[in-house]
Write a protein that holds these residues in place. Sequence first.
Motif, PDB file in Angstrom:
ATOM      1  N   VAL A  75       0.859  -1.190   0.000  1.00  0.00           N
ATOM      2  CA  VAL A  75       0.000   0.000   0.000  1.00  0.00           C
ATOM      3  C   VAL A  75       0.894   1.239   0.000  1.00  0.00           C
ATOM      4  N   VAL A  76       0.534   2.222  -0.783  1.00  0.00           N
ATOM      5  CA  VAL A  76       1.311   3.456  -0.846  1.00  0.00           C
ATOM      6  C   VAL A  76       0.372   4.650  -0.698  1.00  0.00           C
ATOM      7  N   LEU A  77       0.707   5.548   0.222  1.00  0.00           N
ATOM      8  CA  LEU A  77      -0.057   6.791   0.344  1.00  0.00           C
ATOM      9  C   LEU A  77       0.525   7.813  -0.619  1.00  0.00           C
ATOM     10  N   GLY A  78      -0.254   8.249  -1.573  1.00  0.00           N
ATOM     11  CA  GLY A  78       0.256   9.212  -2.536  1.00  0.00           C
ATOM     12  C   GLY A  78      -0.797   9.516  -3.573  1.00  0.00           C
ATOM     13  N   GLU A  79      -0.515  10.501  -4.401  1.00  0.00           N
ATOM     14  CA  GLU A  79      -1.468  10.853  -5.451  1.00  0.00           C
ATOM     15  C   GLU A  79      -0.828  10.610  -6.810  1.00  0.00           C
ATOM     16  N   VAL A  90       3.874   4.956 -13.361  1.00  0.00           N
ATOM     17  CA  VAL A  90       3.010   6.002 -12.814  1.00  0.00           C
ATOM     18  C   VAL A  90       3.897   6.898 -11.951  1.00  0.00           C
ATOM     19  N   VAL A  91       3.728   8.205 -12.114  1.00  0.00           N
ATOM     20  CA  VAL A  91       4.471   9.152 -11.281  1.00  0.00           C
ATOM     21  C   VAL A  91       3.587   9.508 -10.095  1.00  0.00           C
ATOM     22  N   VAL A  92       4.127   9.299  -8.897  1.00  0.00           N
ATOM     23  CA  VAL A  92       3.319   9.461  -7.685  1.00  0.00           C
ATOM     24  C   VAL A  92       3.875  10.582  -6.815  1.00  0.00           C
ATOM     25  N   ASP A  93       2.997  11.481  -6.387  1.00  0.00           N
ATOM     26  CA  ASP A  93       3.346  12.536  -5.432  1.00  0.00           C
ATOM     27  C   ASP A  93       3.221  11.997  -4.021  1.00  0.00           C
ATOM     28  N   ARG A  94       4.293  12.145  -3.249  1.00  0.00           N
ATOM     29  CA  ARG A  94       4.168  11.847  -1.830  1.00  0.00           C
ATOM     30  C   ARG A  94       3.500  13.024  -1.133  1.00  0.00           C
ATOM     31  N   LEU A  95       3.208  12.831   0.140  1.00  0.00           N
ATOM     32  CA  LEU A  95       2.536  13.865   0.910  1.00  0.00           C
ATOM     33  C   LEU A  95       3.376  15.145   0.994  1.00  0.00           C
ATOM     34  N   ASP A  96       4.684  15.033   0.881  1.00  0.00           N
ATOM     35  CA  ASP A  96       5.538  16.229   0.955  1.00  0.00           C
ATOM     36  C   ASP A  96       5.867  16.753  -0.445  1.00  0.00           C
TER      37      ASP A  96
ATOM     38  N   PRO B 433      -4.395  17.238  -0.703  1.00  0.00           N
ATOM     39  CA  PRO B 433      -3.957  17.277   0.692  1.00  0.00           C
ATOM     40  C   PRO B 433      -2.528  17.793   0.893  1.00  0.00           C
ATOM     41  N   TYR B 434      -1.797  17.946  -0.173  1.00  0.00           N
ATOM     42  CA  TYR B 434      -0.389  18.292  -0.032  1.00  0.00           C
ATOM     43  C   TYR B 434      -0.222  19.734   0.378  1.00  0.00           C
ATOM     44  N   GLY B 435       0.753  19.960   1.202  1.00  0.00           N
ATOM     45  CA  GLY B 435       0.941  21.297   1.718  1.00  0.00           C
ATOM     46  C   GLY B 435       0.485  21.331   3.166  1.00  0.00           C
ATOM     47  N   HIS B 436      -0.497  20.527   3.479  1.00  0.00           N
ATOM     48  CA  HIS B 436      -0.936  20.417   4.864  1.00  0.00           C
ATOM     49  C   HIS B 436       0.198  20.047   5.771  1.00  0.00           C
ATOM     50  N   TRP B 437       0.978  19.160   5.272  1.00  0.00           N
ATOM     51  CA  TRP B 437       2.141  18.698   6.004  1.00  0.00           C
ATOM     52  C   TRP B 437       3.017  19.874   6.434  1.00  0.00           C
ATOM     53  N   GLU B 438       3.031  20.877   5.593  1.00  0.00           N
ATOM     54  CA  GLU B 438       3.903  22.032   5.784  1.00  0.00           C
ATOM     55  C   GLU B 438       3.327  23.065   6.736  1.00  0.00           C
TER      56      GLU B 438
END
Lengths: 439, 439
Positions: A75-79, A90-96, B433-438
């Motif tokens: 499982v991966v958290l990302g968009e 697939v290119v995935v954005d992490r939360l940061d 949701p990104y940026g929230h982290w920041e």
Amino acid sequence: MAHARPRVVIIGAGFAGIHCARRLKKAQVDVTLIDRSTSHVFQPLLYQCATGLLSEGAISSPIRHLTRRHRNLDVVLGEAADIDVDAREVVVDRLDLSRFRAPYDYLVVGAGMRTAYRGNDRFARFAPGMKTLDDAHVIRRKIMTAFEMAETIDDPEEQSAWLTFAVAGGGPTGVELAGQIRELATRALEREYDSIDPSRARVLLLHGGDRVLPSFDEHLSSSAQKALDKLGVETVLGVHVTGVGDDFVETTRKSDKHKEIYPARTTLWTTGVEAVPFAATLARALGVEQDRSGRIPVTDDMSVPGHPEVFVCGDMMAYDNLPGVAEVAMQSGHHAGRVIADEVAGKANRAPFKYRDLGTAAYIARRHAVVQSGRLHMRGLPGWLAWGVIHIAFLAGARNRMGTVMNWSATLLTGSRRERAIIYGDTETARTPYGHWER
Amino acid sequence: MAHARPRVVIIGAGFAGIHCARRLKKAQVDVTLIDRSTSHVFQPLLYQCATGLLSEGAISSPIRHLTRRHRNLDVVLGEAADIDVDAREVVVDRLDLSRFRAPYDYLVVGAGMRTAYRGNDRFARFAPGMKTLDDAHVIRRKIMTAFEMAETIDDPEEQSAWLTFAVAGGGPTGVELAGQIRELATRALEREYDSIDPSRARVLLLHGGDRVLPSFDEHLSSSAQKALDKLGVETVLGVHVTGVGDDFVETTRKSDKHKEIYPARTTLWTTGVEAVPFAATLARALGVEQDRSGRIPVTDDMSVPGHPEVFVCGDMMAYDNLPGVAEVAMQSGHHAGRVIADEVAGKANRAPFKYRDLGTAAYIARRHAVVQSGRLHMRGLPGWLAWGVIHIAFLAGARNRMGTVMNWSATLLTGSRRERAIIYGDTETARTPYGHWER
């Protein structure tokens, strides 16, 4: 160097993604399941979270928990931000916002739909939709604070605007939400206020068609309409919502363009969806055309024409005019998983998808729901009981089931709703919550 | 024109405010209970909401629901912004920042404390405290997403920073939080990840004193310390946290000023509180001096010196060095209510407050808690059982009790935690949701 086993990337852990992963559980593949959230949400009960009946934990499951027995799945958290069709990545954005690439041999996209305002994006600020846990919490906050505002305000006109709730859209979500707001007001909140009588709360159900629940048989529609009338929901048919602001909602009658303005501090939007932005990225990369709502066309094996390695399922697929309901998502996700598993196991021909309509259901009020399954039509108390059994059966996990049954029973017996806590979502604004209202 | 019955305004629906309201239930007064939130929060279990065990609904009750049988009480959602001592009116901000005035004959303030960073306000951005439901949700989000980030990152140093959780403060809240993070990592999450081993998660408990739980007897402290060691919490004693950033926490040893930097992506702050800003407003208006933490001095009837009509109770009062614990808040709130009720009933002399120390308790780990009540000291399994009984007994409402017992039992049996859903709190950021982290 080739990967040892075919790699399957699934985008979206909704009904389609989860059912695809389940079908692949014993297949000789390595699965990566990507989602923007850590939770799989049972969307059919979202409105109960929004109206204080159930917690977000009761209607959702951590994706990792749900798939913990899948040995072939990460499982991966990302968009999903982009796709490289040639490299099959697939290119995935992490939360940061840092990125990584997920290579695939098979790609399954079930990323779903989001609320659409169709050229009226300015409405979004005032009229939240209901697709995510956050939406449910925003709606809960709007509803609960509207009663609070009404309680402290003396001006009768202002007060009545705070006590007016407009729901745009007369499909199942709109009907359920409108019904629940009336039940919340008349049962749970009735005796809790001093200056206002919550049962006076006006709930407007604004619908473009000529009957609510258009996807149901006519006599079920009319039975639902009667139950809504009895509950005190004011249904307005044949109108479009053409304006929403801080304190009003404007409708335009389709027949004669007559405009009506209702003073209302709360407007909720259940009348349109569009594919999430990744659908456009995907369509461009694959050279296919999206339909009017952004859905992607698929062939009868759920794969995109010309790209047998890419599947689209659930709400995001355009296939045979199938509706965007949980049942279609589950079955199409399952089918994509089956096609992949068969192919990996060496089967030459792909099985065509056959949708089996198990029916649909909509909750109207206490002791009233409508259920339609082929020729079987149920309403009133029998429909309501069937609705309860179906929803409990599909809810993930024994614990969510037990908790939900317990909460439903307590609310039935006492009318009270306990999951009414308001979450602002960050500490700074929680310290000074004011202004949130303005967001 | 004089009001028919004496008007009591209570600011804050925490333990003090609620217990004051209860004592006044049958008194010949009209009570207005003002709070910034719609929920009364059972703070002693906030850390279980933060670590995925319980929902915010399970550890809180709608204030209106809790007081629904009080015929002489109105609940108001708002923030006390100012006070007019001469007119005897509290100025209240509504959620939309409009204001109204609440006149009082008696004023009871139990508005509590907030997290304090003592001259290091820049830490707040990186190290949330834990006083509200929003704090609990922010902490839950930080903890859960840290594991998710670690899972997708290859660099071992980066990964280990994501898997390091620093808790500043070795009092009950810090100890409970640190213990729960380790239990979450080793039991609930252990088998749910692929690239990381959650049980490797490093939990640092950074404490200024020479032993954890300084308010407990020494042998209970040392028993707690042993349990923490066994659980894998790394306790660092005799240090101050002198720096916190996005990816590190810095400590300075008190003895020799030695500095240490730990790469850590999550730092939580339980090591300081200060009175909420209204305390300063109140102190200025009444002409009294706050103590170092902003508390307001009271006489033995809970009233402010020179202002027999104004009472301060709970964490916000400075009286006889009583600690800021639930028990003190309940008893002092109850006492203020009693003094008012007696006076309204015609009693000439005010009864002095006598605090009855019923004891304190802290949860360490599964099968281990410490409980201290006078000469009765309990630890290990007996302490843990006593802890459970005490907390269930004080939790408001049969439904919250049942739900909590059910969740605790399931977590004990299976190790799983189901209330792990992440709430961002608004739809716009939920969509991206990104940026929230920041933030």
